[in-house]
Design an enzyme around this catalytic site. Structure first.
Site, PDB file in Angstrom:
ATOM      1  CG  LEU A 134      -1.967  -1.165   1.174  1.00 14.50           C
ATOM      2  CD1 LEU A 134      -2.540  -1.466   2.546  1.00 14.50           C
ATOM      3  CD2 LEU A 134      -3.070  -0.799   0.186  1.00 14.50           C
ATOM      4  N   PRO A 135       0.302   2.427  -0.299  1.00 13.15           N
ATOM      5  CG  PRO A 135      -0.995   3.988  -1.453  1.00 13.15           C
ATOM      6  CD  PRO A 135      -1.073   2.672  -0.749  1.00 13.15           C
ATOM      7  CE  LYS A 173      11.815   1.414  -0.981  1.00 14.58           C
ATOM      8  NZ  LYS A 173      12.430   1.249  -2.311  1.00 14.58           N
ATOM      9  CE  LYS A 177       6.156   6.339   0.924  1.00 20.41           C
ATOM     10  NZ  LYS A 177       5.783   4.954   0.678  1.00 20.41           N
TER      11      LYS A 177
END
Ligand code: NAD
Length: 294
Positions: A64-65, A173, A242
């Protein structure tokens, strides 16, 4: 294995397709009402009627985002149907690029329902999601669950790394993407300065790719999508902004000044705000170009 998969967008679709190809029994769900049905028709597996059906599997993958959306889907959406539908022992793998602190907080919430949360974000983009050759960074506190998840992860990735406790994959990440995002800004500035001097950007990229300036962006994004004018990497500028914010936040949480992280965060936030969050990240050079004119 019986696997639920939530979020079959640019990355999730090919990743779930590799799970189907590996012989797993896959049930997919997405907020886009057409996607799950299309996936089942074109790839296989089945479309979930609701989140409770996705939860009732041995393993559930989220792609998911953001971490905030992962938490909402797993704990609150459809009146908490996912959490209510969980069977004890379910392994939930958040493969999205989520915030590590939020992930550490979500683990105990799901543990109350008897489920184990792992974080296993990926790198390699849509191209390597399709070939099943992603790099996967696995964080988790339950060694047995990480072992049990191996067949699922191996169907999607070529290089699997154990990064430490829950949230460590998500931290790794974000830090990787901060490095990649900073490389993009540096590469774009070099190309824009060089072009004004009279260098050809295509030749510049070719030279950098056999020289010490080489990075993922010279190799793929600048070459194919900027000079090649495709502007279609399949990775939205809002998602990269993000990721850089997560890395910069982590630096602040670690009480480190990290000027590169902060500048990279600012550059990508500006690109997102000017281009719109869903624009392809390769277009950021157009925003940087406008800013360099002053
Ligand atoms: P995307 O926007 O293409 O896909 C996200 C999917 O999630 C969409 O299909 C959307 O409809 C669905 N979704 C959103 N909210 C939902 C909800 N509440 N319930 C169910 N489904 C919902 O994004 P993507 O590019 O596939 O990226 C997914 C994640 O992977 C992100 O965290 C991103 O940062 C990360 N990532 C992306 C890439 C890339 O190259 N695109 C590479 C590595 C990691």
């Amino acid at each position: 294995m019986r696997i639920g998969f939530i979020g079959i967008g640019n990355m999730g679709w090919p990743m779930a397709a590799n799970l189907v190809a590996a012989g797993h029994d896959v049930t997919v769900q997405d907020a886009d009402p057409d996607l799950a049905g299309r996936f089942a028709a074109e790839v296989g597996g089945r479309a979930a009627a609701g989140l409770g059906e996705v939860a009732a599997n041995e393993v559930v993958v989220c792609m998911l985002p953001t971490g905030a959306i992962v938490r909402e889907v797993l704990t609150a959406a459809e009146g908490g149907a996912f959490a209510a539908g969980l069977k004890p022992g379910c392994i939930i793998i958040d493969m999205s690029s989520s915030e590590p602190v939020g992930t550490k907080e979500l683990g105990p919430v799901l543990a109350e329902r008897g489920a184990v949360l792992l974080d296993a974000p990926v790198s390699g983009g849509v191209a390597r999601a399709k070939t099943g050759e992603l790099a996967i960074m696995i964080g988790g506190d339950d060694a047995a669950a990480i072992e049990a998840a191996q067949p699922v992860l191996q169907a999607m990735g070529a290089r699997l790394f154990r990064t430490g406790g829950l949230g460590s994959g998500h931290a790794m990440k974000a830090l990787n993407n901060m490095v990649a995002a900073a490389s993009y800004v540096a590469t774009a500035e070099a190309m824009l300065i060089g072009r004004r001097f009279g260098l050809d950007p295509g030749t510049m990229v070719e030279i950098m790719n056999v020289s010490t300036g080489r990075n993922f962006h010279t190799d793929v994004v600048m070459k194919d999508h900027v000079v090649g004018e495709k502007f279609a990497t399949g990775f939205a500028v809002g998602l990269l902004a993000k990721d850089v914010k997560i890395a910069a936040d982590l630096g602040r949480a670690m009480k480190m000044a990290a000027p590169m992280a902060n500048l990279t965060e600012e550059r990508w936030a500006t690109a997102r705000d000017r281009l719109g969050a869903t624009a392809d990240n390769s277009l950021a050079i157009t925003v940087l170009e406008a800013d360099l004119q002053s």
